[in-house]
Scaffold this motif. Structure first.
Motif, mmCIF file in Angstrom:
data_model
loop_
_atom_site.group_PDB
_atom_site.id
_atom_site.type_symbol
_atom_site.label_atom_id
_atom_site.label_comp_id
_atom_site.label_asym_id
_atom_site.label_seq_id
_atom_site.Cartn_x
_atom_site.Cartn_y
_atom_site.Cartn_z
ATOM 1 N N LYS A 110 -0.047 -9.914 -5.827
ATOM 2 C CA LYS A 110 -0.390 -9.935 -4.402
ATOM 3 C C LYS A 110 -0.918 -8.563 -3.997
ATOM 4 N N ARG A 111 -1.868 -8.586 -3.086
ATOM 5 C CA ARG A 111 -2.506 -7.335 -2.666
ATOM 6 C C ARG A 111 -1.866 -6.724 -1.419
ATOM 7 N N ARG A 112 -1.318 -7.569 -0.569
ATOM 8 C CA ARG A 112 -0.725 -7.055 0.664
ATOM 9 C C ARG A 112 0.374 -7.996 1.145
ATOM 10 N N SER A 113 1.097 -7.586 2.183
ATOM 11 C CA SER A 113 2.088 -8.457 2.813
ATOM 12 C C SER A 113 2.133 -8.129 4.298
ATOM 13 N N PRO A 114 2.599 -9.067 5.127
ATOM 14 C CA PRO A 114 2.667 -8.814 6.565
ATOM 15 C C PRO A 114 3.576 -7.643 6.927
ATOM 16 N N GLU A 169 -5.255 -15.591 2.326
ATOM 17 C CA GLU A 169 -6.171 -14.463 2.499
ATOM 18 C C GLU A 169 -5.789 -13.556 3.661
ATOM 19 N N LYS A 170 -5.544 -14.128 4.831
ATOM 20 C CA LYS A 170 -5.355 -13.317 6.035
ATOM 21 C C LYS A 170 -4.141 -12.398 5.954
ATOM 22 N N TYR A 171 -3.030 -12.905 5.453
ATOM 23 C CA TYR A 171 -1.781 -12.147 5.477
ATOM 24 C C TYR A 171 -1.436 -11.484 4.145
ATOM 25 N N PHE A 172 -2.007 -12.008 3.042
ATOM 26 C CA PHE A 172 -1.644 -11.478 1.727
ATOM 27 C C PHE A 172 -2.840 -11.005 0.895
ATOM 28 N N GLY A 173 -4.047 -11.160 1.423
ATOM 29 C CA GLY A 173 -5.222 -10.639 0.732
ATOM 30 C C GLY A 173 -5.615 -11.393 -0.520
ATOM 31 N N GLY A 174 -5.178 -12.644 -0.637
ATOM 32 C CA GLY A 174 -5.488 -13.424 -1.841
ATOM 33 C C GLY A 174 -6.431 -14.569 -1.565
ATOM 34 N N SER A 175 -6.701 -15.358 -2.597
ATOM 35 C CA SER A 175 -7.536 -16.553 -2.456
ATOM 36 C C SER A 175 -7.356 -17.418 -3.696
ATOM 37 N N LEU A 176 -7.865 -18.639 -3.611
ATOM 38 C CA LEU A 176 -7.828 -19.524 -4.780
ATOM 39 C C LEU A 176 -8.632 -18.945 -5.947
ATOM 40 N N LYS A 177 -9.593 -18.107 -5.646
ATOM 41 C CA LYS A 177 -10.385 -17.468 -6.700
ATOM 42 C C LYS A 177 -9.514 -16.630 -7.625
ATOM 43 N N ASP A 178 -8.399 -16.128 -7.109
ATOM 44 C CA ASP A 178 -7.520 -15.310 -7.942
ATOM 45 C C ASP A 178 -6.891 -16.144 -9.061
ATOM 46 N N ILE A 179 -6.488 -17.374 -8.759
ATOM 47 C CA ILE A 179 -5.974 -18.250 -9.817
ATOM 48 C C ILE A 179 -7.091 -18.616 -10.776
ATOM 49 N N ARG A 180 -8.244 -18.927 -10.238
ATOM 50 C CA ARG A 180 -9.384 -19.287 -11.084
ATOM 51 C C ARG A 180 -9.769 -18.126 -12.007
ATOM 52 N N SER A 181 -9.665 -16.897 -11.499
ATOM 53 C CA SER A 181 -9.999 -15.717 -12.305
ATOM 54 C C SER A 181 -8.958 -15.458 -13.389
ATOM 55 N N ALA A 182 -7.688 -15.678 -13.056
ATOM 56 C CA ALA A 182 -6.615 -15.395 -14.009
ATOM 57 C C ALA A 182 -6.486 -16.454 -15.088
ATOM 58 N N ARG A 183 -6.713 -17.715 -14.737
ATOM 59 C CA ARG A 183 -6.400 -18.838 -15.617
ATOM 60 C C ARG A 183 -6.994 -18.737 -17.029
ATOM 61 N N PRO A 184 -8.270 -18.335 -17.202
ATOM 62 C CA PRO A 184 -8.804 -18.278 -18.571
ATOM 63 C C PRO A 184 -8.192 -17.174 -19.432
#
Length: 262
Positions: A57-61, A93-108
């Motif tokens: 995770k990149r950030r938190s509230p 994204e708004k509160y933690f700076g993430g997205s579904l792209k992060d799972i897609r990027s990590a999975r391979p």
């Protein structure tokens, strides 16, 4: 103090409607037809001597930015190499700076099961998780009505996704049913974001004996993991403790080294 969870869920409802307008649910369903290898998070934690679920995770509230430039194609593989048993990836994204792209990027780049950690309130999000390669999804009792939680858990199983139910108090034990694979005790109050690890110890004896137990948030010491394991927990979700360091994978490696000495 403003109830942060209420604020997040209100924003999440708007976010999902915007996503549905861009990509219909029918389109997601059509993209779920292709079979994908399923990796069991429950099995991975059961068989692990450590049970560390390393979180990306990149950030938190509560803390703001922790690691703004964190890359999902490098940190999760480093976690796996260091001995993680599973991965948790924040997709808000708004509160933690993430997205579904992060799972897609990590999975391979990893073989470990990935938990989609988000505020899931709509089955649309389950199809998203299935498509990007998540093995499990998080359902937060405090964010859902009991029947809503039950329906989402059932749908998740239909999509071959495991379900981690997150609870914070004794009243939420009633959310546990046959479609819950794991129960996570959140040591962080999602209304105030105050953290107290003692919450896991308080609820440990009240959880069904056969249920795989995970302690979430506020864990920074190998000694705490040892004590929680003695209380019956088999999974330990740790994020900020690693992400705030220059090299999260190395931080995990050192954590496990210290855990072995306990």
């Amino acid at each position: 103090m403003t109830d942060i969870l209420t604020e997040i869920i209100a924003c999440k409802q708007i976010e999902i409607e915007l996503q549905k307008a861009a990509i219909s649910k029918e389109m997601l369903i059509n993209n779920c037809n292709e079979p994908m290898p399923r990796i069991s998070m429950r099995a991975s934690l059961t068989s692990s001597p450590y049970g560390i679920i390393s979180e990306f995770k990149r950030r938190s509230p509560s803390k703001g930015w922790i690691k703004e430039d964190a890359q999902a194609d490098t940190i999760p593989p480093a976690y796996e190499a260091a001995g993680a048993s599973a991965l948790s990836i924040l997709t808000d994204e708004k509160y933690f700076g993430g997205s579904l792209k992060d799972i897609r990027s990590a999975r391979p780049h990893v073989q470990l099961p990935i938990l989609r950690k988000d505020f899931i309130i709509d089955e649309y999000q389950l199809y998203q998780a299935r498509i990007v390669g998540a093995a499990a999804i998080l359902l937060i009792a405090a964010a859902l009505k009991k029947e809503q939680c039950k329906a989402l858990a059932l749908k998740a199983h239909e999509l071959e996704l495991e379900v981690l139910l997150e609870i914070h108090n004794e009243q939420e034990l009633e959310y546990i049913d046959e479609n819950i694979d794991m129960v996570g005790v959140n040591n962080r109050n999602l209304g105030t974001f105050h953290t107290e690890v003692e919450n896991s110890f308080r609820l440990a004896e009240k959880l069904p004996e056969e249920m795989l137990r995970i302690s979430e948030s506020g864990i920074s010491s190998p000694e705490t993991v040892k004590q929680l394991r003695a209380a019956g927990f088999r999974g330990f979700l740790i994020g900020e403790n690693f992400m705030k360091t220059p090299a999260p994978g190395e931080a995990l490696k050192e954590f496990i080294t210290q855990l072995e000495k306990c």
